[in-house]
Design an enzyme around this catalytic site. Structure first.
Site, short mmCIF file in Angstrom:
data_model
loop_
_atom_site.label_atom_id
_atom_site.label_comp_id
_atom_site.label_asym_id
_atom_site.label_seq_id
_atom_site.Cartn_x
_atom_site.Cartn_y
_atom_site.Cartn_z
N ASP A 295 0.87 -1.18 0.00
CA ASP A 295 0.00 0.00 0.00
C ASP A 295 0.91 1.22 0.00
OD1 ASP A 295 -2.19 1.83 0.42
OD2 ASP A 295 -3.34 0.19 1.29
N HIS A 329 1.37 1.92 -3.34
CA HIS A 329 0.33 2.71 -4.02
C HIS A 329 0.75 4.16 -4.13
CE1 HIS A 329 -3.07 -0.34 -2.88
NE2 HIS A 329 -2.11 -0.87 -3.60
#
Length: 519
Positions: A295, A329
């Protein structure tokens, strides 16, 4: 002449940073000497000298044989009151027997100023709790391995009965008070703590355990690997942390924190496994750290509206320097839980490699008037294969109401207590190669535009083989491929030497800009 400086010192370690114009890596290799003994080569801007003696005086020298350059620093390690080996308290370290109670006993027995040492071995544990004024050192080959049975993890209630909300706020999940499992390393209201060494903290997570159906609460929300709640003066240095159940390191309402020369690893597809998420924290240094996660690499937060209404505590004074971010991300992200505000952030001398976004700001209506993002500075950064290097998204579609018209509407809505603010953003001396989706995507609220965006010496070059993807996470946006900058709802925009090459569109699409300066 380059500058060599000490950034952290414990009883057995000293970490250094060599100032260089090149991010993360040095322009040339140096030979490292400790008290005239050759210790190996140094090719990174930040490194740690380990296995030193307490209260020792050390001469640290870097030499470059080709140029004859020599840099020397004299530094004394800190004193130590006691040395405790966890095996003396019954820890086995065979990866089979649970060592939790032996380790906790060693920690509790350690006097102020002492060091708890883990020799080589695999220590199977459930959460252990820190106490103030001690050092935890993981020796070479030492692994703290998380046990898998969630039913055996202690639960931290979201809020305990207290006269003040701050003192009672204990468990957290995505910016709100909520029951959560205690983390493998949990610190609650501790101070003057070091977690250092050559070893590994392994959350031991998999898609059969913590990562399975990750958005479902089972008993309590998933733990972190390291959780610091209301802590002060904490150093985490040198170790590797991997396979986290959710966010890897999560400091909450803490201050004076240093994260130095770490290696944080989670699989690319592991859900919510952010690298380091300071939330409502003050005076944070993140330096020399490598991230490869599932993430955001670093996500700076300050809670959602329900928390900020009780305790509007910003994250402020954060420095991120000489770090390497891979596969996340976002590389350095602000939000989306930022209702307490995020102020005075400096990102310098970093490499972002194959992250979805580079510098990323995400907010939305509903974050509140205390949700102020201001004085965000990024400079001397190299981005390689990043999908969209720069994003400011004021329509981020998170939470249960994220797809409602109130969040996604591009109409000018009334400014009220739920309206956030994005202030001054400064981006300078940044090179982006093999870019994929868009050079930048910045979309402010029509009723409260982004206050100011300054971009200076920005170079973006696209990968000719780029594939379409979404530039940001908001409703009704179309996929893009090799798009230039999309800039919408900004009060003051300054562009100085901003170059976009090999784009499939115009370099800039500008909408609803009040003042523009181009040089």
């Amino acid at each position: 002449m380059e500058e060599l400086k000490v950034i952290s010192t414990t009883s057995t370690t000293i970490s250094f940073e060599l100032k260089s114009s090149k991010p993360y890596y040095l322009e040339k290799k140096y030979q490292l000497y400790v008290n005239s003994d050759y210790m190996g080569d140094v090719d990174r801007s930040v490194w740690t000298v380990k296995n030193l003696q307490p209260s020792g005086q050390y001469e640290i020298t870097l030499k470059n044989e080709k140029t004859g350059e020599r840099l020397t620093v004299f530094q004394q390690t800190k004193p130590e009151t006691a040395y405790i080996n966890v095996k003396d308290f019954g820890a086995v370290g065979d990866g089979k027997r649970l060592d939790t109670f032996s380790i906790q006993a060693a920690i509790m027995a350690c006097p102020d100023g002492g060091r708890v040492y883990f020799p080589e071995g695999v220590y199977l544990i459930y959460p252990i709790f820190l106490k103030s004024n001690i050092t935890i050192e993981l020796g070479k080959g030492a692994v703290l391995l998380g046990a898998k049975e969630r039913e055996m993890y202690p639960i931290l209630p979201g809020e305990i009965d207290s006269q003040e909300f701050k003192n009672g706020y204990l468990g957290s999940w995505e910016g709100e008070t909520n029951n959560m499992f205690a983390s493998l390393i949990t610190g609650i209201s501790v101070e003057n703590v070091n977690v250092i060494g050559d070893g590994i903290i392994d959350g031991n997570s998999s898609f059969d355990t913590w990562w399975y159906d990750a958005k479902v609460k089972r008993i309590a929300w998933r733990p972190r690997t390291v959780y610091l709640n209301k802590c002060k003066n904490v150093l985490i240095e040198g170790i590797t942390i991997k396979n986290s159940p959710s966010w890897t390191i999560h400091p909450l309402m803490s201050q004076n924190l240093k994260f130095v020369n770490l290696n944080i690893e989670n699989p690319k597809d592991a859900p919510n496994t952010d690298g380091l998420d300071p939330e409502s924290c003050k005076d944070v240094l993140i330096v020399g750290t490598r991230f490869s996660v599932g993430d955001d690499c670093i996500a700076i937060k300050s809670g959602k509206l329900s928390v900020s209404q009780k305790l509007p505590m910003p994250s402020e004074n954060l420095i991120i320097r000489n770090c390497l971010m891979e596969y996340g991300h976002g590389a350095v992200v602000i939000g989306s839980e930022m209702s307490g505000g995020v102020k005075n952030v400096h990102v310098e001398n970093c490499i972002f490699r194959k992250t979805d976004r580079g510098i990323r700001i995400k907010t939305r209506r509903g974050r509140g008037k205390t949700g102020v993002i201001d004085e965000i500075h990024a400079s001397n950064i190299r981005m390689e294969g990043v999908l969209t290097p720069f994003t400011i998204n004021s329509f981020y579609f998170c939470d249960a109401d994220g797809n409602t018209e109130y969040v996604w509407s591009k109409e000018k809505l009334p400014v009220d207590d739920r309206t956030p603010y994005v202030g001054n953003i400064y981006l300078k001396d940044i090179t982006c190669i093999d870019t994929q989706v868009a050079a930048g995507y910045m979309y402010g609220l029509p009723e409260r535009k982004i206050e100011r965006v300054d971009m200076e010496n920005i170079y973006v070059n696209f990968d000719s083989n780029a594939k379409p993807d979404y530039p940001e996470m908001l409703s009704f946006v179309e996929e893009m491929c090799r798009n230039g900058f999309y800039l919408n709802n900004i009060k003051k925009l300054k562009l100085k030497n901003v170059i976009v090459e090999n784009a499939a569109t115009e370099p800039f699409i500008k909408l609803n800009i009040d003042e523009e300066y181009v040089e």
